[in-house]
Design an enzyme around this catalytic site. Structure first.
Site, short mmCIF file in Angstrom:
data_model
loop_
_atom_site.label_atom_id
_atom_site.label_comp_id
_atom_site.label_asym_id
_atom_site.label_seq_id
_atom_site.Cartn_x
_atom_site.Cartn_y
_atom_site.Cartn_z
N ASP A 1 40.16 32.50 38.62
CA ASP A 1 40.54 32.83 37.24
C ASP A 1 40.86 31.53 36.50
OD1 ASP A 1 41.79 35.64 35.79
OD2 ASP A 1 42.28 33.69 34.91
N ILE A 2 40.34 31.43 35.28
CA ILE A 2 40.49 30.19 34.50
C ILE A 2 41.94 29.98 34.05
CG2 ILE A 2 39.99 31.07 32.16
CD1 ILE A 2 37.94 28.76 31.92
N ASN B 1 42.76 45.91 35.76
CA ASN B 1 43.24 46.29 34.44
C ASN B 1 42.19 47.21 33.83
OD1 ASN B 1 45.56 44.65 34.55
ND2 ASN B 1 44.39 42.85 33.93
N HIS C 1 36.26 44.00 37.12
CA HIS C 1 36.64 42.92 38.04
C HIS C 1 37.96 43.27 38.70
CE1 HIS C 1 38.11 41.99 33.99
NE2 HIS C 1 39.18 41.47 34.59
N HIS D 1 41.30 41.69 40.38
CA HIS D 1 42.12 40.47 40.50
C HIS D 1 42.72 40.42 41.90
CE1 HIS D 1 42.64 39.54 36.06
NE2 HIS D 1 42.26 40.80 35.98
P1 AMP Z 1 41.38 41.16 32.42
O1 AMP Z 1 42.59 40.97 31.56
O2 AMP Z 1 41.63 42.07 33.59
O3 AMP Z 1 40.17 41.56 31.62
O4 AMP Z 1 41.11 39.77 33.09
C1 AMP Z 1 40.19 38.84 32.60
C2 AMP Z 1 40.51 37.54 33.27
O5 AMP Z 1 39.39 36.68 33.11
C3 AMP Z 1 41.72 36.80 32.69
O6 AMP Z 1 42.71 36.65 33.71
C4 AMP Z 1 41.14 35.46 32.23
O7 AMP Z 1 42.01 34.39 32.49
C5 AMP Z 1 39.86 35.36 33.04
N1 AMP Z 1 38.80 34.55 32.46
C6 AMP Z 1 38.37 34.53 31.17
N2 AMP Z 1 37.35 33.69 31.01
C7 AMP Z 1 37.10 33.16 32.24
C8 AMP Z 1 36.15 32.22 32.74
N3 AMP Z 1 35.25 31.64 31.95
N4 AMP Z 1 36.20 31.90 34.05
C9 AMP Z 1 37.12 32.47 34.86
N5 AMP Z 1 38.03 33.37 34.44
C10 AMP Z 1 38.03 33.71 33.16
#
Ligand code: AMP
Ligand code: ZN
Length: 110
Positions: A31-32, A88, A101, A103
């Site tokens: 996760d970024i 989520n 996805h 987590h």
């Molecule tokens: P959600 O809130 O469950 O939709 O989680 C989306 C997750 O994706 C968040 O925790 C972000 O930090 C992560 N995210 C967004 N863009 C990227 C990216 N380019 N690479 C890796 N993680 C990302």
């Protein structure tokens, strides 16, 4: 692939991202914006918007995500200390990327 979906672009290598794991159906990357020392995203290659959109024939994908999560937890050394697995679901559930996805979050007290 859904045209403007960020995770479809990552899955299809349009946005360079290091994969910690990849097979025919699933990729795993960090996760970024990590919420913990270990924060991985386990992502099916198939575009599914959220758990709400899961079809019966996609059940196998969900079990694959959990099996891979379990293996990744071990590889990251958090299997014994413990971790969270989280979907989520839609805006009110905190989902911001509308491509399914899982987590994997842990590593606080390794
Ligand atoms: P959600 O809130 O469950 O939709 O989680 C989306 C997750 O994706 C968040 O925790 C972000 O930090 C992560 N995210 C967004 N863009 C990227 C990216 N380019 N690479 C890796 N993680 C990302
Ligand atoms: Zn997608």
């Amino acid at each position: 692939m859904s045209g403007n979906c960020l995770f479809c672009q990552i899955v299809n290598k349009k946005i360079p991202t290091e994969f910690l794991y990849e097979d025919e159906n699933v990729v795993v990357f960090k996760d970024i914006h990590p919420a913990a020392p270990v924060h991985l995203l386990i992502v099916p290659k198939k575009h599914i918007r959220s758990i709400n959109d899961l079809q019966k024939e996609e059940s196998l994908i969900i079990s694959e995500l959990f099996m891979i999560a379990k293996d990744m937890a071990k590889k990251q050394g958090v299997n014994e200390s413990g971790y969270k697995l989280l979907f989520n679901v839609e805006k009110g559930g905190g989902q911001v990327i509308f491509h399914l996805h899982l987590h994997l979050i842990g590593g606080w007290n390794k």
